[in-house]
Design a protein around this motif. Sequence first.
Motif, PDB file in Angstrom:
ATOM      1  N   ALA A 162       0.926  -1.292   0.102  1.00  0.00           N
ATOM      2  CA  ALA A 162       0.010  -0.115   0.045  1.00  0.00           C
ATOM      3  C   ALA A 162       0.934   1.239  -0.119  1.00  0.00           C
ATOM      4  CB  ALA A 162      -1.090  -0.092   1.212  1.00  0.00           C
ATOM      5  N   ARG A 163       2.060   1.245   0.685  1.00  0.00           N
ATOM      6  CA  ARG A 163       2.944   2.325   0.845  1.00  0.00           C
ATOM      7  C   ARG A 163       3.448   2.687  -0.560  1.00  0.00           C
ATOM      8  NH1 ARG A 163       7.471   2.235   5.087  1.00  0.00           N
ATOM      9  NH2 ARG A 163       5.835   2.302   6.404  1.00  0.00           N
ATOM     10  N   ALA A 164       3.933   1.608  -1.217  1.00  0.00           N
ATOM     11  CA  ALA A 164       4.461   1.624  -2.769  1.00  0.00           C
ATOM     12  C   ALA A 164       3.589   2.206  -3.455  1.00  0.00           C
ATOM     13  CB  ALA A 164       5.117   0.292  -3.020  1.00  0.00           C
ATOM     14  N   VAL A 165       2.283   1.689  -3.572  1.00  0.00           N
ATOM     15  CA  VAL A 165       1.312   2.131  -4.303  1.00  0.00           C
ATOM     16  C   VAL A 165       1.040   3.920  -4.035  1.00  0.00           C
ATOM     17  CG1 VAL A 165      -1.249   2.192  -4.943  1.00  0.00           C
ATOM     18  CG2 VAL A 165      -0.030   0.212  -4.866  1.00  0.00           C
ATOM     19  N   LEU A 166       0.929   4.153  -2.873  1.00  0.00           N
ATOM     20  CA  LEU A 166       0.847   5.583  -2.494  1.00  0.00           C
ATOM     21  C   LEU A 166       1.770   6.447  -2.873  1.00  0.00           C
ATOM     22  CD1 LEU A 166      -0.953   7.581  -1.091  1.00  0.00           C
ATOM     23  CD2 LEU A 166       0.322   7.145   1.054  1.00  0.00           C
ATOM     24  N   ARG A 167       3.168   5.807  -3.027  1.00  0.00           N
ATOM     25  CA  ARG A 167       4.237   6.975  -3.403  1.00  0.00           C
ATOM     26  C   ARG A 167       4.168   6.911  -4.928  1.00  0.00           C
ATOM     27  NH1 ARG A 167       9.306   4.193   0.048  1.00  0.00           N
ATOM     28  NH2 ARG A 167       8.939   5.137   2.259  1.00  0.00           N
ATOM     29  N   GLU A 168       3.907   5.716  -5.609  1.00  0.00           N
ATOM     30  CA  GLU A 168       3.902   5.831  -6.837  1.00  0.00           C
ATOM     31  C   GLU A 168       2.713   7.068  -7.449  1.00  0.00           C
ATOM     32  OE1 GLU A 168       2.793   3.006 -11.005  1.00  0.00           O
ATOM     33  OE2 GLU A 168       3.068   2.121  -8.795  1.00  0.00           O
ATOM     34  N   LEU A 169       1.435   6.851  -6.590  1.00  0.00           N
ATOM     35  CA  LEU A 169       0.477   8.011  -6.909  1.00  0.00           C
ATOM     36  C   LEU A 169       1.100   9.279  -6.658  1.00  0.00           C
ATOM     37  CD1 LEU A 169      -2.651   6.076  -5.523  1.00  0.00           C
ATOM     38  CD2 LEU A 169      -2.017   6.299  -7.878  1.00  0.00           C
ATOM     39  N   ALA A 364      -2.030   2.475 -18.381  1.00  0.00           N
ATOM     40  CA  ALA A 364      -1.489   4.003 -18.948  1.00  0.00           C
ATOM     41  C   ALA A 364      -0.795   3.960 -20.228  1.00  0.00           C
ATOM     42  CB  ALA A 364      -1.052   4.748 -17.669  1.00  0.00           C
ATOM     43  N   ALA A 365      -0.834   5.311 -20.665  1.00  0.00           N
ATOM     44  CA  ALA A 365      -0.102   5.412 -21.873  1.00  0.00           C
ATOM     45  C   ALA A 365       1.670   5.362 -21.797  1.00  0.00           C
ATOM     46  CB  ALA A 365      -0.627   6.591 -22.650  1.00  0.00           C
ATOM     47  N   SER A 366       2.011   5.734 -20.531  1.00  0.00           N
ATOM     48  CA  SER A 366       3.530   5.906 -20.187  1.00  0.00           C
ATOM     49  C   SER A 366       3.685   5.630 -18.497  1.00  0.00           C
ATOM     50  CB  SER A 366       3.958   7.242 -20.820  1.00  0.00           C
ATOM     51  OG  SER A 366       3.261   8.220 -19.831  1.00  0.00           O
ATOM     52  N   PRO A 367       4.593   5.116 -18.294  1.00  0.00           N
ATOM     53  CA  PRO A 367       4.865   4.906 -16.750  1.00  0.00           C
ATOM     54  C   PRO A 367       5.162   6.232 -16.319  1.00  0.00           C
ATOM     55  CG  PRO A 367       6.510   3.368 -18.012  1.00  0.00           C
ATOM     56  CD  PRO A 367       5.862   4.567 -18.931  1.00  0.00           C
ATOM     57  N   GLY A 368       4.189   6.534 -14.953  1.00  0.00           N
ATOM     58  CA  GLY A 368       4.280   7.738 -14.294  1.00  0.00           C
ATOM     59  C   GLY A 368       3.203   8.736 -14.654  1.00  0.00           C
ATOM     60  N   TYR A 369       2.531   8.346 -15.809  1.00  0.00           N
ATOM     61  CA  TYR A 369       1.569   9.231 -16.233  1.00  0.00           C
ATOM     62  C   TYR A 369       0.490   8.475 -17.165  1.00  0.00           C
ATOM     63  CZ  TYR A 369      -0.332  13.463 -18.448  1.00  0.00           C
ATOM     64  OH  TYR A 369      -1.203  14.475 -18.791  1.00  0.00           O
TER      65      TYR A 369
END
Length: 408
Positions: A162-169, A364-369
């Motif tokens: 959950a922390r990893a997902v939150l950091r990614e968001l 998603a179309a690209s990592p991080g976005y």
Amino acid sequence: MPGFSRSLWDEPRPPGPPARVWRDWALVSVLVPAAALEGLLRPDVPWRTLSLLLTVGLVPTLLWRRTRPLLMVAIAFGLCGLAGLLTAGEPPGLDTMAFLLLLAYALFRWGSGREALLGAAIMLGKVAVSGAVDDMDSGAMFSAFAILCAAMAAGGALRYRARAVLRELEQVKLLERQRLARDLHDTVAHHVSAIAIRAQAGLATAATHPDAATDALSVIEAEATRTLAEMRALVRVLRHDQPADPPGQAADQPADKPADQHGQLDQPADRAPGPRVTDLRRLASARGSGSGSGPAVQVGITGDIDDLPSPVAAAAYRLVQEAVTNARRHARHATRIDVRVTADDAVVRLRVSDDGDPGGPRPAASPGYGLVGMRERASLLGGTCDAGPDPGRGWTVTAVLPRAGRAT
């Protein structure tokens, strides 16, 4: 090792633990009759009345396992250990008491670091004392420790995920803020360049054409006023819910705006204005057509879009650009992509749809976005962005942006 121990001890609780939800009440309503049936019908229950009362009495601890994890663990395992000492040799309890593993899971999922360590000591100590008092064999002791540790490990693993997902968001949101910062950089650079050119022209003609110099001052005043207004609007957006500790990684750079080798934005100013809604027509001219390179892109724009504030115009362009890119990459067997932009006095509405084959959620179309980033950009301006499959076939992305941007 001391540093690791201190960091584990100082670990805070995860944000936003859910309180009681309907699933908790459903779990309690199932466990209570199950314990009653086991206590009444199972023939080999030790200390039947005490076992039944103990099991049923501990079921409500599940309702506070997320908000008070250490207290619930202390109550449940403490009472179980005390009951075992009072009835040495044959501890009371029912098989239904396996629900106590949920308390161990919740402690490591929702408790702080010190709560997890203290709770683990309580739970493992209870198992060790029970094994010694009840003369438990080594195999049973190992199984008890293994099952309890597995429940705690599962809680820790879900906490980490959950922390990893939150950091990614948060990273996605940070990237959107950096894109907005680049838009601010481009907008200010464009207007300041125009001001500088007008000032140079005014100085050059001041001696021979005073009226021309006066006109240049009027244009400079208008450009400066507009630049200040747009800069204030974007800075206001960037300050809204700004992350406290953004990661040091630079944002993904668009192809036409590379950062320097350190990922900074302090390069020489680009004198071109930021993207506008009218620039979307280039998507149709560049992609559109059915030339065999992908689905045709058809762009339709209605309403007054000439005086949109730069943040809104740039956001509209980026949202449509990302939606079109996503459709071209992931819409299977699509033949067309329709882009519709409608502007009125209050809002700007965007709609991007394709006729691809139906299927599950598109990546998603690209990592991080992607969709998360699109929603973040729209939200920063006080708007909304949604995406999903159409009833028949295809996929549609819709967005609504306030024409004036986020209110003060």
